[in-house]
Design a protein around this motif. Structure first.
Motif, PDB file in Angstrom:
ATOM      1  N   TYR A   5      -1.635  -8.041   8.331  1.00 47.83           N
ATOM      2  CA  TYR A   5      -1.620  -6.270   7.981  1.00 47.83           C
ATOM      3  C   TYR A   5      -2.644  -5.935   9.185  1.00 47.83           C
ATOM      4  O   TYR A   5      -4.374  -6.609   9.126  1.00 47.83           O
ATOM      5  CB  TYR A   5      -1.844  -5.623   7.085  1.00 47.83           C
ATOM      6  CG  TYR A   5      -0.621  -6.318   5.889  1.00 47.83           C
ATOM      7  CD1 TYR A   5       0.593  -5.846   6.197  1.00 47.83           C
ATOM      8  CD2 TYR A   5      -0.285  -7.026   5.322  1.00 47.83           C
ATOM      9  CE1 TYR A   5       1.894  -5.295   5.359  1.00 47.83           C
ATOM     10  CE2 TYR A   5       0.745  -7.749   4.466  1.00 47.83           C
ATOM     11  CZ  TYR A   5       1.901  -7.084   4.507  1.00 47.83           C
ATOM     12  OH  TYR A   5       2.992  -6.938   4.062  1.00 47.83           O
ATOM     13  N   GLY A  13      -2.359  -0.609   8.064  1.00 43.18           N
ATOM     14  CA  GLY A  13      -1.012  -1.104   8.003  1.00 43.18           C
ATOM     15  C   GLY A  13      -0.199  -1.228   8.203  1.00 43.18           C
ATOM     16  O   GLY A  13       1.341  -1.794   7.710  1.00 43.18           O
ATOM     17  N   ASN A  67       0.822  -1.447  -0.309  1.00 43.60           N
ATOM     18  CA  ASN A  67       0.043   0.325   0.317  1.00 43.60           C
ATOM     19  C   ASN A  67       0.683   0.803   0.428  1.00 43.60           C
ATOM     20  O   ASN A  67       0.446   2.299   1.050  1.00 43.60           O
ATOM     21  CB  ASN A  67      -0.562  -0.380   1.387  1.00 43.60           C
ATOM     22  CG  ASN A  67      -2.175  -0.900   0.458  1.00 43.60           C
ATOM     23  OD1 ASN A  67      -2.327  -0.796  -0.082  1.00 43.60           O
ATOM     24  ND2 ASN A  67      -2.453  -1.072   2.066  1.00 43.60           N
TER      25      ASN A  67
END
Ligand code: FUB
Length: 327
Positions: free
Chosen positions: A313, A317, A234
């Motif tokens: 996760y 994050g 991400n």
């Protein structure tokens, strides 16, 4: 063929293995571990017990299939510049070739990084005739993005990072910075397009706390020791590594692959045995942590076994801490 593909179990038991670098190549999971020798020599802080002489490549079609040991992929005798101790390797794919990056002691006993190439991810690999110019220390980990490859490396103590503090090798320099000074960080270098040399001299990576201050050398729960790995999730780069003396795998994140990285937390609590070393890889829609411990030898530091477990996760994050022995 071995049948151990369960999480938190040794992947193979016919040889001792450690330092697993996992990658998905050609749709399969390939694991590049160290191959620990089965010897009864003494154990010391210089790591002389890690006297490895070759590499084997392991692979899995998926997590429900048997593990294949592809046999010897590279041996010390076939590396012209190296004298001993084939420690933690990594592999990368670029230019239609597979590259094995590895540390070894040169003819003067100084750890350097070498590279070897193959047309298949399973090898056999052919070593370049010399080590990578300007390379030093141990534990190369290669991260490739948009045609640019980065190699992260470095390890304290037996990995000799303290000896390079002035920019050249000082054999008498055994101490790192004082406890209240910034810790030594891992090194990073950009690899040339042919993957065989550094584009420039390596640079040190900073790891900061949440206030933006460098982690200190005395902060052994968080500061870098050895075994770097970089992956992207991400839009953030995650640098994970071993804290050595406190035996944890921890990580920090950054928007830049060259850092600085901000420390975030613990990935893996201490395992059986002194060392801890890992890689993180996505396979299909899940993420996995490959790691090792010394359970197969009932605790002998240099007789280790590689294992894997799922890595998860949180929505922000951060990575959920794993205790590999918790049911
Ligand atoms: O396997 C030899 C050394 O032990 C590695 O290079 C370190 O990361 C530690 O796992």
């Amino acid at each position: 063929m071995m049948k151990y593909t369960k999480p938190n179990q040794p992947l193979v038991t016919h040889i001792y293995t450690a330092d697993p670098s996992a990658h998905v190549f050609e749709g399969k999971i390939y694991i590049y571990p160290s191959h620990d020798l089965d010897h009864d020599g003494p154990d010391n802080d210089n790591g002389d017990q890690y006297a490895m002489e070759d590499y084997h490549v392991l692979s899995l079609e998926n997590f429900d299939s048997p593990v294949v040991d592809h046999g010897e992929a590279l041996h010390l005798r076939d590396i012209p510049w190296a004298s001993s101790q084939l420690w933690a390797p990594d592999a990368a794919f670029k230019n239609n070739l597979y590259y094995l990056f590895f540390p070894a002691r040169d003819q003067d006993g100084i750890f350097r990084l070498g590279v070897a190439t193959a047309s298949s991810p399973a090898g056999p690999f052919k070593a370049e005739s010399n080590y990578i110019k300007d390379s030093f220390s141990i534990d190369p980990a290669v991260f490739v993005e948009d045609d640019q490859a980065y190699v992260y490396f470095g390890g304290l103590w037996g990995g000799q990072l303290e000896k390079w503090q002035t920019g050249s090798f000082e054999s008498s320099q055994t101490e790192g910075p004082p406890a209240d000074q910034p810790a030594l960080g891992p090194q990073v270098a950009l690899l040339s397009d042919d993957m065989l040399s550094f584009k420039d001299k390596p640079q040190e990576i900073s790891i900061l706390d949440e206030e933006g201050n460098p982690l200190l050398a005395g902060d052994e729960d968080r500061r870098y020791f050895e075994g770097p790995w970089v992956h992207k999730y991400n839009e953030y780069y995650y640098l994970s590594y071993s804290t050595g003396t406190t035996h944890k795998l921890v990580y920090g994140i950054s928007k830049n692959p060259l850092g600085p990285f901000t420390f975030k937390g613990t990935i893996l609590t201490p395992v059986i045995g002194w060392t801890t070393h890992h890689s993180i890889v996505q396979f299909e829609d899940k993420w996995y942590l490959f790691y090792h411990d010394s359970s197969l030898s009932e605790g002998v530091n240099h007789k280790r076994c590689v294992k894997y477990t799922e890595l998860k996760y949180n929505t922000d994050g951060t990575i959920q801490t794993i205790d590999p022995y918790k049911e």
